[in-house]
Design a protein around this motif. Structure first.
Motif, PDB file in Angstrom:
ATOM      1  N   GLY A   8       0.816  -1.207   0.000  1.00 42.76           N
ATOM      2  CA  GLY A   8       0.000   0.000   0.000  1.00 42.76           C
ATOM      3  C   GLY A   8       0.845   1.249   0.000  1.00 42.76           C
ATOM      4  N   CYS A  14      -3.266   1.043   5.635  1.00 45.15           N
ATOM      5  CA  CYS A  14      -2.076   0.203   5.499  1.00 45.15           C
ATOM      6  C   CYS A  14      -1.340   0.103   6.832  1.00 45.15           C
ATOM      7  CB  CYS A  14      -1.141   0.770   4.431  1.00 45.15           C
ATOM      8  SG  CYS A  14      -1.890   0.849   2.790  1.00 45.15           S
ATOM      9  N   MET A  49      -4.910  -4.461  -6.973  1.00 48.51           N
ATOM     10  CA  MET A  49      -5.406  -3.203  -7.517  1.00 48.51           C
ATOM     11  C   MET A  49      -6.022  -2.320  -6.430  1.00 48.51           C
ATOM     12  SD  MET A  49      -4.568  -3.581 -10.606  1.00 48.51           S
ATOM     13  CE  MET A  49      -5.457  -2.518 -11.710  1.00 48.51           C
ATOM     14  N   SER A  50      -6.343  -2.912  -5.293  1.00 45.35           N
ATOM     15  CA  SER A  50      -6.970  -2.191  -4.195  1.00 45.35           C
ATOM     16  C   SER A  50      -6.181  -2.473  -2.922  1.00 45.35           C
ATOM     17  CB  SER A  50      -8.424  -2.657  -4.056  1.00 45.35           C
ATOM     18  OG  SER A  50      -9.074  -1.968  -3.023  1.00 45.35           O
ATOM     19  N   THR A  51      -5.713  -1.395  -2.298  1.00 43.84           N
ATOM     20  CA  THR A  51      -4.883  -1.564  -1.100  1.00 43.84           C
ATOM     21  C   THR A  51      -5.684  -1.285   0.164  1.00 43.84           C
ATOM     22  OG1 THR A  51      -4.106   0.727  -1.211  1.00 43.84           O
ATOM     23  CG2 THR A  51      -2.781  -0.937  -2.350  1.00 43.84           C
ATOM     24  N   ALA A  63      -6.798  -8.288  -0.136  1.00 40.73           N
ATOM     25  CA  ALA A  63      -6.654  -6.994  -0.820  1.00 40.73           C
ATOM     26  C   ALA A  63      -7.919  -6.178  -0.614  1.00 40.73           C
ATOM     27  CB  ALA A  63      -6.403  -7.186  -2.309  1.00 40.73           C
ATOM     28  N   GLY A  64      -7.734  -4.871  -0.438  1.00 41.64           N
ATOM     29  CA  GLY A  64      -8.869  -3.950  -0.408  1.00 41.64           C
ATOM     30  C   GLY A  64      -9.540  -3.773   0.923  1.00 41.64           C
ATOM     31  N   GLY A  65      -8.827  -3.333   1.911  1.00 40.27           N
ATOM     32  CA  GLY A  65      -9.425  -3.043   3.213  1.00 40.27           C
ATOM     33  C   GLY A  65      -8.642  -3.682   4.340  1.00 40.27           C
TER      34      GLY A  65
END
Length: 78
Positions: A8, A14, A49-51, A63-65
């Motif tokens: 991230g 992060c 693609m999503s941190t 990933a993503g949250g």
């Protein structure tokens, strides 16, 4: 020893993710190597693609949250 990378930009989510992982490992008595990756090319190299993203021993596991505490405990124990 488990190798865990938090992917991230260094945002608040992060940082929280890294802290949750470190705390879970400490509580479980498991030694980990925790690394923060902020280089976008390296993050995209993992396909994230999503941190924040989390890589456990070379494999993307999240990933993503911010991951939940139970999920993190599973990572450090298994």
């Amino acid at each position: 020893m488990k190798n865990i990378k938090v992917l991230g930009s260094g945002c608040r989510n992060c940082e929280v993710t890294a802290n949750v992982i470190a705390q879970a490992a400490k509580e479980a008595g498991v030694e980990i190597q925790l690394e923060k990756i902020t280089d976008m090319a390296e993050i995209l190299g993992y396909g994230v693609m999503s941190t924040p993203g989390v890589v456990l021993d070379g494999k993307v596991v999240h990933a993503g949250g911010i991951p939940g505490p139970d999920q993190v405990r599973t990572w450090v124990r298994d």
